[in-house]
Design a protein around this motif. Structure first.
Motif, PDB file in Angstrom:
ATOM      1  N   ALA A 249     -12.743 -10.286  -0.010  1.00 25.95           N
ATOM      2  CA  ALA A 249     -11.689 -11.288   0.171  1.00 25.95           C
ATOM      3  C   ALA A 249     -10.339 -10.650   0.470  1.00 25.95           C
ATOM      4  N   VAL A 250      -9.615 -11.256   1.406  1.00 25.55           N
ATOM      5  CA  VAL A 250      -8.275 -10.813   1.767  1.00 25.55           C
ATOM      6  C   VAL A 250      -7.296 -11.487   0.816  1.00 25.55           C
ATOM      7  N   ALA A 251      -6.609 -10.686   0.016  1.00 22.51           N
ATOM      8  CA  ALA A 251      -5.765 -11.227  -1.045  1.00 22.51           C
ATOM      9  C   ALA A 251      -4.348 -11.526  -0.587  1.00 22.51           C
ATOM     10  N   SER A 252      -3.862 -10.835   0.461  1.00 26.80           N
ATOM     11  CA  SER A 252      -2.469 -11.017   0.873  1.00 26.80           C
ATOM     12  C   SER A 252      -2.315 -10.672   2.347  1.00 26.80           C
ATOM     13  N   VAL A 253      -1.477 -11.436   3.045  1.00 23.31           N
ATOM     14  CA  VAL A 253      -1.111 -11.158   4.440  1.00 23.31           C
ATOM     15  C   VAL A 253       0.391 -11.340   4.558  1.00 23.31           C
ATOM     16  N   VAL A 254       1.045 -10.463   5.318  1.00 17.36           N
ATOM     17  CA  VAL A 254       2.498 -10.587   5.467  1.00 17.36           C
ATOM     18  C   VAL A 254       2.914 -10.035   6.826  1.00 17.36           C
ATOM     19  N   TRP A 255       3.708 -10.818   7.554  1.00 13.07           N
ATOM     20  CA  TRP A 255       4.264 -10.391   8.832  1.00 13.07           C
ATOM     21  C   TRP A 255       5.495  -9.532   8.594  1.00 13.07           C
ATOM     22  N   ARG A 256       5.652  -8.511   9.411  1.00 11.45           N
ATOM     23  CA  ARG A 256       6.913  -7.785   9.422  1.00 11.45           C
ATOM     24  C   ARG A 256       7.887  -8.577  10.285  1.00 11.45           C
ATOM     25  N   PRO A 257       9.010  -9.047   9.740  1.00 10.63           N
ATOM     26  CA  PRO A 257       9.919  -9.926  10.482  1.00 10.63           C
ATOM     27  C   PRO A 257      10.374  -9.320  11.803  1.00 10.63           C
ATOM     28  N   GLY A 258      10.349 -10.156  12.853  1.00 11.04           N
ATOM     29  CA  GLY A 258      10.842  -9.741  14.152  1.00 11.04           C
ATOM     30  C   GLY A 258       9.904  -8.850  14.939  1.00 11.04           C
ATOM     31  N   THR A 259       8.676  -8.675  14.454  1.00  9.34           N
ATOM     32  CA  THR A 259       7.712  -7.831  15.160  1.00  9.34           C
ATOM     33  C   THR A 259       6.368  -8.545  15.241  1.00  9.34           C
ATOM     34  N   SER A 260       5.435  -7.922  15.931  1.00 11.53           N
ATOM     35  CA  SER A 260       4.073  -8.450  15.996  1.00 11.53           C
ATOM     36  C   SER A 260       3.158  -7.767  14.992  1.00 11.53           C
ATOM     37  N   LEU A 335      -4.168  -0.306  13.091  1.00  7.29           N
ATOM     38  CA  LEU A 335      -3.342   0.852  13.396  1.00  7.29           C
ATOM     39  C   LEU A 335      -3.282   1.820  12.228  1.00  7.29           C
ATOM     40  N   LEU A 336      -3.487   1.305  11.020  1.00  8.74           N
ATOM     41  CA  LEU A 336      -3.404   2.138   9.831  1.00  8.74           C
ATOM     42  C   LEU A 336      -4.316   1.584   8.757  1.00  8.74           C
ATOM     43  N   HIS A 337      -4.938   2.491   8.001  1.00  7.02           N
ATOM     44  CA  HIS A 337      -5.781   2.122   6.854  1.00  7.02           C
ATOM     45  C   HIS A 337      -5.309   2.922   5.654  1.00  7.02           C
ATOM     46  N   ILE A 338      -4.948   2.232   4.577  1.00  3.83           N
ATOM     47  CA  ILE A 338      -4.561   2.866   3.317  1.00  3.83           C
ATOM     48  C   ILE A 338      -5.559   2.454   2.249  1.00  3.83           C
ATOM     49  N   SER A 339      -6.140   3.424   1.570  1.00  6.75           N
ATOM     50  CA  SER A 339      -7.010   3.144   0.430  1.00  6.75           C
ATOM     51  C   SER A 339      -6.152   3.116  -0.832  1.00  6.75           C
ATOM     52  N   HIS A 340      -6.137   1.973  -1.497  1.00 11.35           N
ATOM     53  CA  HIS A 340      -5.298   1.772  -2.680  1.00 11.35           C
ATOM     54  C   HIS A 340      -6.160   1.922  -3.935  1.00 11.35           C
ATOM     55  N   PRO A 341      -5.624   2.421  -5.045  1.00  2.54           N
ATOM     56  CA  PRO A 341      -6.470   2.682  -6.224  1.00  2.54           C
ATOM     57  C   PRO A 341      -6.864   1.452  -7.031  1.00  2.54           C
ATOM     58  N   HIS A 342      -6.185   0.311  -6.812  1.00  2.00           N
ATOM     59  CA  HIS A 342      -6.465  -0.865  -7.630  1.00  2.00           C
ATOM     60  C   HIS A 342      -6.650  -2.101  -6.750  1.00  2.00           C
ATOM     61  N   ARG A 343      -7.213  -3.137  -7.346  1.00  3.98           N
ATOM     62  CA  ARG A 343      -7.383  -4.409  -6.660  1.00  3.98           C
ATOM     63  C   ARG A 343      -6.023  -5.010  -6.350  1.00  3.98           C
ATOM     64  N   ILE A 344      -5.824  -5.433  -5.121  1.00  3.82           N
ATOM     65  CA  ILE A 344      -4.511  -5.852  -4.623  1.00  3.82           C
ATOM     66  C   ILE A 344      -4.276  -7.334  -4.904  1.00  3.82           C
ATOM     67  N   ASN A 345      -3.058  -7.647  -5.343  1.00  4.51           N
ATOM     68  CA  ASN A 345      -2.649  -9.035  -5.545  1.00  4.51           C
ATOM     69  C   ASN A 345      -1.690  -9.534  -4.469  1.00  4.51           C
ATOM     70  N   SER A 346      -0.727  -8.697  -4.054  1.00  5.07           N
ATOM     71  CA  SER A 346       0.332  -9.182  -3.164  1.00  5.07           C
ATOM     72  C   SER A 346       0.941  -8.018  -2.403  1.00  5.07           C
ATOM     73  N   LEU A 347       1.379  -8.299  -1.160  1.00  2.00           N
ATOM     74  CA  LEU A 347       2.101  -7.352  -0.321  1.00  2.00           C
ATOM     75  C   LEU A 347       3.473  -7.930   0.024  1.00  2.00           C
ATOM     76  N   ALA A 348       4.431  -7.047   0.287  1.00  2.00           N
ATOM     77  CA  ALA A 348       5.756  -7.475   0.754  1.00  2.00           C
ATOM     78  C   ALA A 348       6.339  -6.379   1.626  1.00  2.00           C
ATOM     79  N   VAL A 349       7.162  -6.787   2.600  1.00  2.00           N
ATOM     80  CA  VAL A 349       7.854  -5.833   3.465  1.00  2.00           C
ATOM     81  C   VAL A 349       9.349  -6.122   3.396  1.00  2.00           C
ATOM     82  N   ALA A 350      10.149  -5.078   3.637  1.00  2.00           N
ATOM     83  CA  ALA A 350      11.605  -5.200   3.583  1.00  2.00           C
ATOM     84  C   ALA A 350      12.196  -4.744   4.901  1.00  2.00           C
ATOM     85  N   ALA A 351      13.152  -5.525   5.418  1.00  3.60           N
ATOM     86  CA  ALA A 351      13.787  -5.184   6.691  1.00  3.60           C
ATOM     87  C   ALA A 351      14.518  -3.850   6.610  1.00  3.60           C
ATOM     88  N   ASP A 352      14.993  -3.500   5.419  1.00  2.00           N
ATOM     89  CA  ASP A 352      15.743  -2.256   5.252  1.00  2.00           C
ATOM     90  C   ASP A 352      14.852  -1.023   5.226  1.00  2.00           C
TER      91      ASP A 352
END
Length: 373
Positions: A249-260, A335-352
């Protein structure tokens, strides 16, 4: 392609949700430790500067910034929505308990994801009982539930307002995405993303777990329980492309603002992927839901928006570290694959922080992955 990892420590329970401020370099987190924390992400220290407590429930399920006043925060915990004004104190300013809340199986339910309308006047919230509730923020002294719409036949997992609109998309464990007019309390359109193969199916059922809408309102991403990420036209709910890499199951999806660029995070597979939607649509635009394979649902406006204002402008960030060889071989490869050590709940991106993603998981630590050119 490579990345570095940093840690943000302060919570004492699993981190349930992350949100970033659009104009101030701040991250907001909610946790099962019955708190929200505000983080300064302007420096490498990424320290917690505020801790918000006083919630009646043990777990805070979601916390978000107001889009018009980023000193004002909203959070959900149990059956209540809470409002904070950081200019006044760390204490709760207003709270509103939702109307009758029980999940479909009769057990005690809770509110899940929050979304604030772009003018800041309304908060929508998906609940365990399948309802989408709307709260008014117009009164300075009252946070008031003004409507409740029965939307899903099972748990409502996600809701997201469309930009500059009273319309929203919602998803649930009934395997549907629905377009709603929350001002008129109407369901406008329903997309069935899959079916459960018998009542006993419990391996990757196609429940909708996550959704996000890009800043222009032209494209929605939907994370599904079978591991797929669907790219939708929010106006018609046509499926424009399907991204397949997650094994659960995909737990989180987030667009990077102003990009594809789209980040996706899996739960049980503990994988994070970065995608370029412009490339995916150019290849897989034939999946438009009408069965003729001609890709007519991928409009010129969408491709122009994604390629010109997104794909080209962001070459100095994620695209510089993306694998061009992989994109040439198959535009559906992440474009990129990151293996994370724990079950994921949420993602977020920052313009800065271009080329970065914050990750909340079942631990009490927030991870920050920074791509290196």
């Amino acid at each position: 392609m490579s990345y570095t990892a940093q840690s943000l420590r302060g919570h004492r329970g699993a981190v349930t949700h992350l949100a970033t401020s659009s104009s101030r370099a701040q991250l907001l987190s909610s946790s099962e430790d019955s708190s929200c924390r505000l983080w300064d992400i302007r420096t490498n220290n990424h320290r917690a500067v505020r801790c918000l407590t006083g919630f009646a429930a043990d777990a805070v399920t979601c916390a978000v910034f107001s889009p018009i006043d980023e000193y004002r925060l909203y959070a959900s915990a149990g059956v209540c929505v809470y409002e904070f004004d950081l200019r006044k104190s760390d204490s709760i300013l207003l709270l509103c308990a939702a109307s009758v809340m029980s999940s479909a199986d009769g057990s005690e339910g809770e509110l899940n994801q929050l979304s604030v309308r772009s003018d800041g006047s309304r908060i929508s919230c998906a609940g365990d009982d399948g309802m989408v509730r709307v709260f008014s923020t117009e009164s300075p002294d009252l946070l008031e539930e003004i409507s409740s719409l029965p939307v899903h036949d099972s748990v409502g997992t996600a809701v997201r307002y469309l930009p500059a609109s009273s319309h929203a998309l919602s998803g649930g464990c009934d395997c549907t995405v629905r377009r709603l007019d929350l001002e008129a309390s109407e369901i406008l359109r329903t997309l069935q993303v899959g079916t459960i193969a018998g009542a006993a199916q419990n391996v990757n059922p196609p429940f909708v777990h996550a959704l996000d809408v890009d800043a222009e309102g032209l494209l929605a991403a939907v994370g599904v329980g079978n591991g797929n990420v669907l790219l939708l036209d929010p106006s018609s709910e046509d499926v424009l492309a399907t991204l397949s890499a997650h094994q659960s199951a995909v737990a989180s999806v987030v667009w990077r603002p102003g990009t594809s660029y789209l980040w996706t995070g899996g739960g049980e597979d503990r994988c994070i992927f970065l995608w370029d939607a412009a490339l995916a649509l150019a290849v897989d635009g034939n999946d438009d839901g009408d069965g003729d394979g001609d890709g007519d649902a991928v409009t010129a406006e969408m491709l122009s928006h994604l390629k010109d204002s997104g794909h080209q402008q962001s070459k100095a960030s994620e695209a510089d570290v993306a694998s061009e060889e992989a994109a040439d071989e198959d535009n559906q490869i992440p474009l990129l694959h990151i293996s994370h050590p724990h079950r994921i709940n949420s993602l977020a991106v920052a313009a800065d922080l271009p080329g970065s993603v914050f990750v909340a998981d079942e631990s009490d630590v927030i991870a920050l992955y920074l791509l290196r050119q």
